[in-house]
Design a protein around this motif. Structure first.
Motif, PDB file in Angstrom:
ATOM      1  N   ALA A 191       7.679   9.312  35.716  1.00  0.00           N
ATOM      2  CA  ALA A 191       7.929   9.951  34.426  1.00  0.00           C
ATOM      3  C   ALA A 191       8.999  11.030  34.524  1.00  0.00           C
ATOM      4  CB  ALA A 191       6.641  10.559  33.879  1.00  0.00           C
ATOM      5  N   LEU A 192       9.565  11.214  35.712  1.00  0.00           N
ATOM      6  CA  LEU A 192      10.568  12.254  35.939  1.00  0.00           C
ATOM      7  C   LEU A 192      11.807  11.615  36.558  1.00  0.00           C
ATOM      8  CD1 LEU A 192      11.280  15.332  36.100  1.00  0.00           C
ATOM      9  CD2 LEU A 192      10.274  15.289  38.377  1.00  0.00           C
ATOM     10  N   ARG A 193      12.950  11.874  35.954  1.00  0.00           N
ATOM     11  CA  ARG A 193      14.216  11.413  36.508  1.00  0.00           C
ATOM     12  C   ARG A 193      15.177  12.596  36.592  1.00  0.00           C
ATOM     13  NH1 ARG A 193      17.609   7.876  32.980  1.00  0.00           N
ATOM     14  NH2 ARG A 193      15.631   6.861  32.616  1.00  0.00           N
ATOM     15  N   LEU A 194      15.788  12.771  37.735  1.00  0.00           N
ATOM     16  CA  LEU A 194      16.734  13.862  37.947  1.00  0.00           C
ATOM     17  C   LEU A 194      18.117  13.306  38.268  1.00  0.00           C
ATOM     18  CD1 LEU A 194      14.733  16.335  40.208  1.00  0.00           C
ATOM     19  CD2 LEU A 194      15.244  16.578  37.805  1.00  0.00           C
ATOM     20  N   SER A 195      19.121  13.959  37.738  1.00  0.00           N
ATOM     21  CA  SER A 195      20.504  13.671  38.103  1.00  0.00           C
ATOM     22  C   SER A 195      21.091  14.970  38.629  1.00  0.00           C
ATOM     23  CB  SER A 195      21.306  13.195  36.902  1.00  0.00           C
ATOM     24  OG  SER A 195      20.769  12.004  36.399  1.00  0.00           O
ATOM     25  N   VAL A 196      21.617  14.924  39.854  1.00  0.00           N
ATOM     26  CA  VAL A 196      22.208  16.105  40.477  1.00  0.00           C
ATOM     27  C   VAL A 196      23.711  15.867  40.584  1.00  0.00           C
ATOM     28  CG1 VAL A 196      22.248  17.584  42.518  1.00  0.00           C
ATOM     29  CG2 VAL A 196      20.096  16.554  41.759  1.00  0.00           C
ATOM     30  N   PHE A 197      24.470  16.839  40.132  1.00  0.00           N
ATOM     31  CA  PHE A 197      25.926  16.766  40.188  1.00  0.00           C
ATOM     32  C   PHE A 197      26.424  17.866  41.115  1.00  0.00           C
ATOM     33  CE2 PHE A 197      24.448  15.377  36.055  1.00  0.00           C
ATOM     34  CZ  PHE A 197      24.990  14.112  35.974  1.00  0.00           C
ATOM     35  N   ARG A 198      27.421  17.537  41.921  1.00  0.00           N
ATOM     36  CA  ARG A 198      27.967  18.491  42.886  1.00  0.00           C
ATOM     37  C   ARG A 198      29.480  18.484  42.767  1.00  0.00           C
ATOM     38  NH1 ARG A 198      29.307  17.635  48.788  1.00  0.00           N
ATOM     39  NH2 ARG A 198      29.511  19.730  49.613  1.00  0.00           N
ATOM     40  N   GLN A 199      30.069  19.672  42.819  1.00  0.00           N
ATOM     41  CA  GLN A 199      31.519  19.808  42.831  1.00  0.00           C
ATOM     42  C   GLN A 199      31.918  20.729  43.977  1.00  0.00           C
ATOM     43  OE1 GLN A 199      32.741  21.196  38.943  1.00  0.00           O
ATOM     44  NE2 GLN A 199      32.941  19.096  38.186  1.00  0.00           N
ATOM     45  N   VAL A 200      33.067  20.411  44.588  1.00  0.00           N
ATOM     46  CA  VAL A 200      33.608  21.206  45.681  1.00  0.00           C
ATOM     47  C   VAL A 200      34.954  21.754  45.234  1.00  0.00           C
ATOM     48  CG1 VAL A 200      34.396  21.138  48.076  1.00  0.00           C
ATOM     49  CG2 VAL A 200      32.434  19.766  47.389  1.00  0.00           C
ATOM     50  N   ARG A 201      35.203  22.998  45.580  1.00  0.00           N
ATOM     51  CA  ARG A 201      36.458  23.660  45.199  1.00  0.00           C
ATOM     52  C   ARG A 201      37.573  23.218  46.131  1.00  0.00           C
ATOM     53  NH1 ARG A 201      37.478  27.003  41.293  1.00  0.00           N
ATOM     54  NH2 ARG A 201      39.256  28.341  41.456  1.00  0.00           N
TER      55      ARG A 201
END
Length: 189
Positions: free
Chosen positions: A142-152
């Motif tokens: 019942a739980l869905r996560l989306s993780v986004f990552r950015q590098v400088r």
């Protein structure tokens, strides 16, 4: 009514001053709508405060809406509500993601959007998480996560893949917290 304006030229060497009749004819088209609009606003303000109106509150009909009688938020477990999400998952997700700035939440839809977060130990990267609560039951699917990552890189941020276990680690923490919240509430749904 359209008027044709005569072409007015000042005499050579003199400063330009328009005659009073020309000034009045130039201001009249803009002044009349402005006065009319301000008069309407003034009358509208009177009706907002109940001035100049014979209507009483008893003559108004109440809105016909089912939402007024039901709380369609994250109430968790009530079978009578058709919308909403599991309250334990909702609270646990908010508690677990509270270290990040929250950009937007929707309790009825079960969506939590965080803003970009830069960990203190890693100044060259930032993270953003979107959490979806998909069910009214306390279940792992019942739980869905989306993780986004950015590098400088230089002056810009470039999208990169987060570590593969980042989303599952956060989901595990949310589910553990939700189970603890339910246990503290006497295992009532």
């Amino acid at each position: 009514m359209l008027r044709r304006l005569k072409h007015f030229r000042p005499a050579a060497g003199r400063a330009f001053f328009s005659p009073p009749s020309l000034r009045a004819s130039l201001l009249a088209p803009t002044l009349a709508p402005t006065l009319a609009l301000s008069g309407l606003c003034l009358l509208g303000g009177c009706s907002l405060f109940g001035l100049g109106s014979n209507n009483t509150s008893s003559s108004l009909t109440p809105p016909n809406s089912e939402l007024l009688s039901e709380d369609r938020g994250a109430s968790g477990g009530e079978a009578s509500l058709k919308g909403g999400v599991n309250a334990y998952l909702w609270r646990a997700a908010l508690d677990t993601l509270s270290f990040m700035p929250i950009a937007s939440t929707d309790a009825e839809g079960g969506i939590i959007l965080t803003d970009w977060y830069t960990p203190p130990a890693a100044q060259g990267e930032r993270f953003k998480i979107t959490a979806f609560i998909l069910d009214r039951r306390l279940r792992s699917d019942a739980l869905r996560l989306s993780v986004f990552r950015q590098v400088r890189q230089g002056d810009s941020w470039v999208d990169t893949q987060p570590a593969p276990n980042t989303a599952s680690d956060i989901a595990t923490r949310i589910l553990s917290r939700a189970r603890k919240l339910r246990a503290d509430n006497g295992n009532r749904d």
